[in-house]
Design an enzyme around this catalytic site. Structure first.
Site, mmCIF file in Angstrom:
data_model
loop_
_atom_site.group_PDB
_atom_site.id
_atom_site.type_symbol
_atom_site.label_atom_id
_atom_site.label_comp_id
_atom_site.label_asym_id
_atom_site.label_seq_id
_atom_site.Cartn_x
_atom_site.Cartn_y
_atom_site.Cartn_z
ATOM 1 C CG HIS A 106 -2.001 -0.997 1.199
ATOM 2 N ND1 HIS A 106 -2.889 -1.136 0.163
ATOM 3 C CD2 HIS A 106 -2.338 -1.955 2.107
ATOM 4 C CE1 HIS A 106 -3.722 -2.129 0.423
ATOM 5 N NE2 HIS A 106 -3.403 -2.646 1.595
ATOM 6 C CB CYS A 107 4.307 1.990 1.007
ATOM 7 S SG CYS A 107 5.323 3.453 1.332
#
Length: 717
Positions: free
Chosen positions: A193-194
């Site tokens: 998700h980064c």
């Protein structure tokens, strides 16, 4: 750290072999198998040190923090289970001597120079804020998903070191026979998700993209297919693929632009697009379109579009998303898998075929257009890699509070998907597969998922009994901090006897489990002494403790509140996003009575025992007969020429014309194995990954007008 952190594990494994004479032959056979035929499992003890640090929160709120160190213990149980089944086919490595750097080139080429340094500063400043009862993350972050402390920095460096170790394991070694083709890296926090410079959903660095950059810098990998089977869309991983394609990230600073192009030889066009960077990455994901970051009722239109993107070989992008479907029977799931989920492999195959052609015809393609419109050839040959973003939160064993939209996959999926990934790698990447741990938050989901994934990583078949509710429940007992063996067991209760062997192996895998997770009497006494020392007789904070560890710190306002004083606390002393649907989440069965609902299943135990005994007879020969080891022609000729120089290996294996290693065996149990195939769908999961697929079966959501934000753990921003 000890000099050999696996010493306790090896001692426990020796006891396991002594207690189970039927596996001795399989365990000894490990010396007859080249390292290239084994799968490497990389352990990251430093990853344990990312610990939720806010001491003042309630117990119910603490339960909402699902990204926790205990996840590594649950995964270790899955690793141990796989090792007991195939003791000769895995190599454990600990990355305890290797700390990566957030300032390394392979991190900054993914995240720029600003974000890694900001993350370092936030971690260093976190302890002082926590000591004052303040939230340690910026106001714009979701404090229910992300937490930091000075030890988080150690965990991140340790994770980077583990990633580097995993990549090295499949590309570097003293000889070809000492280089494995497959590695599973067990790390946390997750990463998919980064974004380029924005953390999200528990993720602080994008682990798979950092691994890819490292593989490019060190081993000239030019093209990578990322296969993501996490329940949630890897929006960060996909976003970084747009950056790799040459599109300007919204957060890019002039310093970051200069870092990526120091001589300004590849400037942005008027439309913020430049030539694509190597390595080139295709992203192929299956996820629940109604979960984070596209949570029903919270998702933005942009997030839904991103999670539904499907584009191939256009504008330097190769992205394909497939959405999870409901199923009710195994046969129905197998149909969905073959017609829908396997599309990802067909698209990844297309990506690699196009990439190979482009690399072999770089000069010709450049001549077809003007020099101003074409990038300079890389002058390196095509070299591929398959990377798996291995998240296990889509498992049938994951908590329903994580799977809030009733879609999941059976445990066997993780074996089938991984075996298909091996086929893709054999076709294009000489069998090279790197798997990196992502999500999975309940003990049962992680344990069973890792178990099935590793079985697939060695191209073996998943046996239905291994994933039964009773078997998984017995293994996850070992995730209790204060686990104790049963006082007595029936000799015929094979499952419980085997599970306790697994538990002992899993708990011995990482020495730091003792310090961080296990509630020994000595540890509990020490914690009590620390708490007593932290408070004076009137319940106020002992100021001499300000410089102590996080677990020893108690804020003055919190101490007074506990003592019954009605003092108004800081507005930051309670985390934002209190309304999180995990408050009632039972993550570990810690309070369950061992035998409350236990019913001895004689037939299951007999069948389970048969599967274990069957493996010990033919696991080595069967493994090497079914897993192609693709080699270059010059490597094959060299090995044939040196056939007599392999010592003990030469008498036990031979290289066949099709590139397979085979151990001659007059004792196989293929008929018994065939009897265990329980559905016609299972018989088809060896089909070619390039079979026909139906594009119309892919969910494409085009217009939903919700504008709210969701969080990974379910709360609002």
């Amino acid at each position: 750290m000890t000099d050999n952190p696996l010493e306790n594990f090896y001692a426990q494994f020796q006891r396991f072999v002594e207690n189970n004479p039927n596996v001795i032959s399989a365990a000894r056979a490990a010396s007859q198998i080249p390292e290239s035929a084994k799968a490497v499992v990389v352990l990251s003890p430093y990853s344990l040190h990312h610990i939720f640090p806010r001491e003042w929160v309630s117990k119910s709120y603490r339960k909402t923090i699902v990204e926790r160190p205990e996840r590594l213990l649950a995964a270790s149980m899955g690793i141990a289970a796989a090792i007991t089944m195939y003791p000769a086919l895995f190599t454990l490595k600990s990355s305890h001597t290797r700390l990566g750097s957030l300032a390394s080139p392979h991190v900054m080429k993914v995240h720029g120079s600003s974000w890694p340094q900001s993350l370092v500063n936030l971690c260093r400043e976190a302890d002082a804020k926590l000591a004052k009862g303040e939230i340690e993350v910026p106001e714009t972050w979701n404090a229910g998903d992300i937490y930091l402390s000075s030890k988080t920095l150690l965990a991140l460096k340790g994770s980077l070191g583990a990633i580097e170790t995993g990549v090295d394991s499949i590309f570097n070694g003293p000889s070809p026979e000492h280089i494995s083709n497959r590695a599973f890296v067990l790390i946390r926090p997750p990463g998919h998700h980064c974004h380029v410079s924005m953390p999200s959903g528990f993720c602080l660095l994008n682990n798979v993209h950092v691994a890819i950059e490292y593989a490019f810098d060190m081993y000239d990998v030019t093209h990578v297919a990322v296969l993501d089977f996490d329940l949630h869309h890897g929006d960060g991983t996909q976003d970084i693929c747009w950056k790799r394609a040459g599109f300007r990230p919204e957060s890019e600073t002039p310093e970051d632009e200069k870092l990526g192009d120091p001589d300004n030889s590849n400037p942005y066009s008027d439309f913020d697009k430049k030539f694509a960077n190597f390595p080139k990455v295709g992203y192929f994901s299956m996820q629940d379109i109604n979960s984070f970051p596209t949570e029903t009722g919270y998702a933005t239109k942009e997030n839904i579009k991103n999670a539904s993107t499907c584009i191939m070989n256009s504008h330097d992008l190769n992205i394909w998303n497939v959405h999870l479907s409901n199923w009710s029977t195994d046969e129905e799931f197998q149909k969905i898998y073959r017609s829908k989920y396997r599309t990802l492999f067909a698209k990844a195959d297309e990506f690699f075929k196009n990439a190979r052609y482009e690399m072999e015809h770089q000069d010709e393609l450049q001549q077809e257009g003007s020099e101003e419109a074409q990038p300079k050839p890389l002058r390196k040959p095509f070299k591929g890699l398959v990377v798996i973003s291995a998240g296990f939160d889509a498992s049938e064993f994951e908590q329903t509070t994580m799977q809030r939209h009733s879609v999941n996959v059976p445990t066997e999926f993780y074996t089938t998907f991984t075996k298909d990934a091996l086929k893709l790698a054999q076709m294009h990447c000489k069998g090279k597969v790197l798997s990196v741990m992502e999500g999975g938050y309940s003990d049962k989901a992680i344990c069973s998922g890792v178990f099935a994934h590793l079985i697939g990583l060695q191209n073996q078949d998943w046996i239905r009994e291994w994933g039964s509710e009773q078997v998984v429940k017995e293994i996850v007992r070992g995730c209790k901090p204060n686990w104790k063996p049963y006082k007595s067991k029936k000799s015929s209760d094979v499952i419980r006897i085997w599970a306790e062997e697994v538990i002992r192996l899993g708990r011995a895998m990482v020495p730091e489990f003792d310090d961080v997770l296990f509630k020994t009497k000595e540890k509990l006494l020490k914690q009590k002494q620390q708490r007593d020392a932290a408070l004076t007789e009137d319940g106020r904070l002992n100021q001499s403790m300000v410089g102590a560890t996080i677990s020893q710190r108690v804020t003055r306002s919190y101490a007074k509140d506990r003592a019954g004083h009605n003092k108004t606390v800081s507005k930051h002393s309670q985390p934002r996003g209190e309304n999180v649907p995990f408050v009632q989440m039972d993550l570990s069965d810690e309070d369950d009575n061992d035998d409350d609902d236990y019913e001895y299943d004689e037939q299951l135990n007999k069948t389970f025992n048969r599967t274990v005994e069957d493996i010990t007879i033919d696991d080595i020969s069967r493994h090497l007969e079914t897993l192609d080891l693709i080699q270059d022609e010059d490597e094959e000729e060299n090995q044939n020429a040196q056939g007599s120089s392999h010592g003990s290996h030469s008498s036990s294996r031979r290289l066949q014309s099709n590139g397979m290693y085979k151990i001659p065996s007059d004792k196989t149990t293929n008929n018994l194995r065939k009897d265990r195939v329980l559905s016609s769908g299972q018989q088809n999961h060896h089909a070619s990954t390039t079979q026909a697929y139906d594009d119309s079966d892919i969910s494409m959501i085009s217009h939903i007008s919700t504008v709210k934000h969701s969080t990974r753990s379910g709360g609002r921003w």
